[in-house]
Design a protein around this motif. Structure first.
Motif, PDB file in Angstrom:
ATOM      1  N   UNK A 107      37.944 -25.435 -24.984  1.00  0.00           N
ATOM      2  CA  UNK A 107      37.686 -24.014 -25.206  1.00  0.00           C
ATOM      3  C   UNK A 107      38.981 -23.322 -25.620  1.00  0.00           C
ATOM      4  N   UNK A 108      38.898 -22.534 -26.702  1.00  0.00           N
ATOM      5  CA  UNK A 108      40.065 -21.843 -27.228  1.00  0.00           C
ATOM      6  C   UNK A 108      39.662 -20.461 -27.711  1.00  0.00           C
ATOM      7  N   UNK A 109      40.643 -19.626 -27.961  1.00  0.00           N
ATOM      8  CA  UNK A 109      40.385 -18.324 -28.562  1.00  0.00           C
ATOM      9  C   UNK A 109      40.192 -18.500 -30.065  1.00  0.00           C
ATOM     10  N   UNK A 110      39.338 -17.678 -30.648  1.00  0.00           N
ATOM     11  CA  UNK A 110      39.141 -17.734 -32.087  1.00  0.00           C
ATOM     12  C   UNK A 110      38.004 -18.644 -32.515  1.00  0.00           C
ATOM     13  N   UNK A 111      37.811 -18.704 -33.815  1.00  0.00           N
ATOM     14  CA  UNK A 111      36.697 -19.471 -34.376  1.00  0.00           C
ATOM     15  C   UNK A 111      36.861 -20.968 -34.108  1.00  0.00           C
ATOM     16  N   UNK A 112      35.741 -21.686 -33.959  1.00  0.00           N
ATOM     17  CA  UNK A 112      35.812 -23.141 -33.748  1.00  0.00           C
ATOM     18  C   UNK A 112      36.571 -23.825 -34.880  1.00  0.00           C
ATOM     19  N   UNK A 113      37.341 -24.845 -34.505  1.00  0.00           N
ATOM     20  CA  UNK A 113      38.143 -25.579 -35.488  1.00  0.00           C
ATOM     21  C   UNK A 113      38.437 -26.973 -34.957  1.00  0.00           C
ATOM     22  N   UNK A 166      47.331 -22.553 -22.403  1.00  0.00           N
ATOM     23  CA  UNK A 166      47.173 -21.150 -21.989  1.00  0.00           C
ATOM     24  C   UNK A 166      47.985 -20.190 -22.854  1.00  0.00           C
ATOM     25  N   UNK A 167      49.062 -20.696 -23.455  1.00  0.00           N
ATOM     26  CA  UNK A 167      49.935 -19.832 -24.258  1.00  0.00           C
ATOM     27  C   UNK A 167      49.161 -19.225 -25.426  1.00  0.00           C
ATOM     28  N   UNK A 168      48.439 -20.046 -26.154  1.00  0.00           N
ATOM     29  CA  UNK A 168      47.652 -19.546 -27.287  1.00  0.00           C
ATOM     30  C   UNK A 168      46.387 -18.846 -26.815  1.00  0.00           C
ATOM     31  N   UNK A 169      45.713 -19.434 -25.832  1.00  0.00           N
ATOM     32  CA  UNK A 169      44.425 -18.904 -25.385  1.00  0.00           C
ATOM     33  C   UNK A 169      44.544 -17.470 -24.869  1.00  0.00           C
ATOM     34  N   UNK A 170      45.493 -17.231 -23.979  1.00  0.00           N
ATOM     35  CA  UNK A 170      45.586 -15.912 -23.344  1.00  0.00           C
ATOM     36  C   UNK A 170      46.121 -14.835 -24.275  1.00  0.00           C
ATOM     37  N   UNK A 186      53.251 -23.402 -17.732  1.00  0.00           N
ATOM     38  CA  UNK A 186      53.997 -24.588 -18.142  1.00  0.00           C
ATOM     39  C   UNK A 186      55.201 -24.153 -18.971  1.00  0.00           C
ATOM     40  N   UNK A 187      56.188 -23.585 -18.289  1.00  0.00           N
ATOM     41  CA  UNK A 187      57.342 -23.016 -18.984  1.00  0.00           C
ATOM     42  C   UNK A 187      58.189 -24.086 -19.677  1.00  0.00           C
ATOM     43  N   UNK A 188      58.030 -25.366 -19.282  1.00  0.00           N
ATOM     44  CA  UNK A 188      58.785 -26.423 -19.949  1.00  0.00           C
ATOM     45  C   UNK A 188      58.275 -26.657 -21.369  1.00  0.00           C
ATOM     46  N   UNK A 189      57.081 -26.132 -21.678  1.00  0.00           N
ATOM     47  CA  UNK A 189      56.516 -26.308 -23.010  1.00  0.00           C
ATOM     48  C   UNK A 189      56.756 -25.108 -23.918  1.00  0.00           C
ATOM     49  N   UNK A 190      56.798 -23.891 -23.370  1.00  0.00           N
ATOM     50  CA  UNK A 190      56.977 -22.701 -24.215  1.00  0.00           C
ATOM     51  C   UNK A 190      58.077 -21.770 -23.725  1.00  0.00           C
ATOM     52  N   UNK A 191      58.804 -22.184 -22.704  1.00  0.00           N
ATOM     53  CA  UNK A 191      59.966 -21.421 -22.257  1.00  0.00           C
ATOM     54  C   UNK A 191      59.614 -20.120 -21.550  1.00  0.00           C
ATOM     55  N   UNK A 196      56.829 -14.708 -20.790  1.00  0.00           N
ATOM     56  CA  UNK A 196      56.892 -13.264 -21.000  1.00  0.00           C
ATOM     57  C   UNK A 196      55.777 -12.802 -21.943  1.00  0.00           C
ATOM     58  N   UNK A 197      55.520 -13.585 -22.989  1.00  0.00           N
ATOM     59  CA  UNK A 197      54.456 -13.225 -23.928  1.00  0.00           C
ATOM     60  C   UNK A 197      53.069 -13.308 -23.278  1.00  0.00           C
ATOM     61  N   UNK A 198      52.883 -14.291 -22.407  1.00  0.00           N
ATOM     62  CA  UNK A 198      51.607 -14.410 -21.695  1.00  0.00           C
ATOM     63  C   UNK A 198      51.400 -13.201 -20.793  1.00  0.00           C
ATOM     64  N   UNK A 199      52.421 -12.832 -20.039  1.00  0.00           N
ATOM     65  CA  UNK A 199      52.310 -11.685 -19.130  1.00  0.00           C
ATOM     66  C   UNK A 199      52.041 -10.407 -19.914  1.00  0.00           C
TER      67      UNK A 199
END
Length: 239
Positions: A107-113, A166-170, A186-191, A196-199
């Motif tokens: 499950x993701x945000x946006x149109x199926x791909x 979660x970075x892209x989804x949220x 998972x800050x080891x993946x997106x820092x 900060x962008x998720x929050x």
């Protein structure tokens, strides 16, 4: 071999998993009681009676089993790894939970791909990130639009551990009707910039970070902004 049993807050879960079903690292975590232990402690406090739960990254179904014991909840659980889905169904069926539906899906945000998903020996490291580490093979999954699932099922809480997804989804989902979101960061993946962008995205969507339901990488967000009183139990908590 005796069937494994794990206890969380006096709630016992039967885990009909064999050493050959999982990696040595995951088997060790199951045996010593550390598998999803912290997540189980906090998610149980995030879920409320009557919740309609959407879980992403169900893994072995342990967290789903913890949540399923709450009164009058129903759970839709997904994992992108088809082999893990089979194990999760085994756990749920063995424990007799008829309020949990386990499905294979992404499950993701946006149109199926079409999305590549990288399967790793330690299944909890499998993800959509190719550079996360060595992987055994890659599969392609057609994503499902998360907001459509949320709206159709009347979801009240979203629970997820999706290895950086979660970075892209949220940042893209609207989460209609969702009252709470409990996730592992998972800050080891997106820092920390990604955190900060998720929050910021959650705040823009009406969610506040809830320190009373969070610990370390386990984070709870809520749309309930009711004023709070001082809580001695929270102030003195050490978990």
């Amino acid at each position: 071999m005796d069937i494994m049993r794990i206890t969380f807050d006096a709630h016992e879960i039967i885990v009909p998993i064999l050493p050959g079903d999982v990696s040595e690292k995951i088997w060790s975590a199951l045996q010593n009681g550390t598998y999803e232990a912290k997540e189980a402690f906090w998610v149980k406090r995030a879920v409320r009676p009557g919740d309609r739960i959407l879980e992403l990254g169900t893994g072995l179904g342990i967290i789903a089993s913890v949540m399923a014991a709450t009164d009058d909840v129903r759970i839709l659980a997904f994992d992108a790894n088809p082999e893990v889905v089979a194990l999760a169904r085994r756990v749920i069926d063995t424990n007799g939970f008829d309020n949990v539906t386990i499905s294979h899906g992404l499950l993701m945000a946006g149109k199926p791909r079409e999305v590549p998903f990288y399967l790793r020996k330690d299944f909890w490291m499998s993800s959509t990130f190719a550079d996360q580490g060595p992987y055994e093979h890659v599969i392609t999954i057609r994503s499902v639009e998360i907001d459509e699932i949320i709206a159709a099922a009347g979801i009240t809480i979203l629970v997820m551990d999706i290895e950086g997804g979660e970075y892209e989804l949220l940042r893209g989902a609207q989460l209609p009707g969702v009252e709470r979101v409990f996730l592992e960061l998972h800050d080891h993946l997106y820092g920390l910039d990604g955190v900060m962008q998720i929050i910021a995205a959650m705040a823009a969507n009406g969610f506040a970070f809830d320190p009373r339901g969070s610990s370390g990488a386990c984070a709870l967000f809520t749309r309930d902004l009711t004023p709070r009183a001082f809580d001695d139990a929270f102030a003195l908590a050490s978990v």
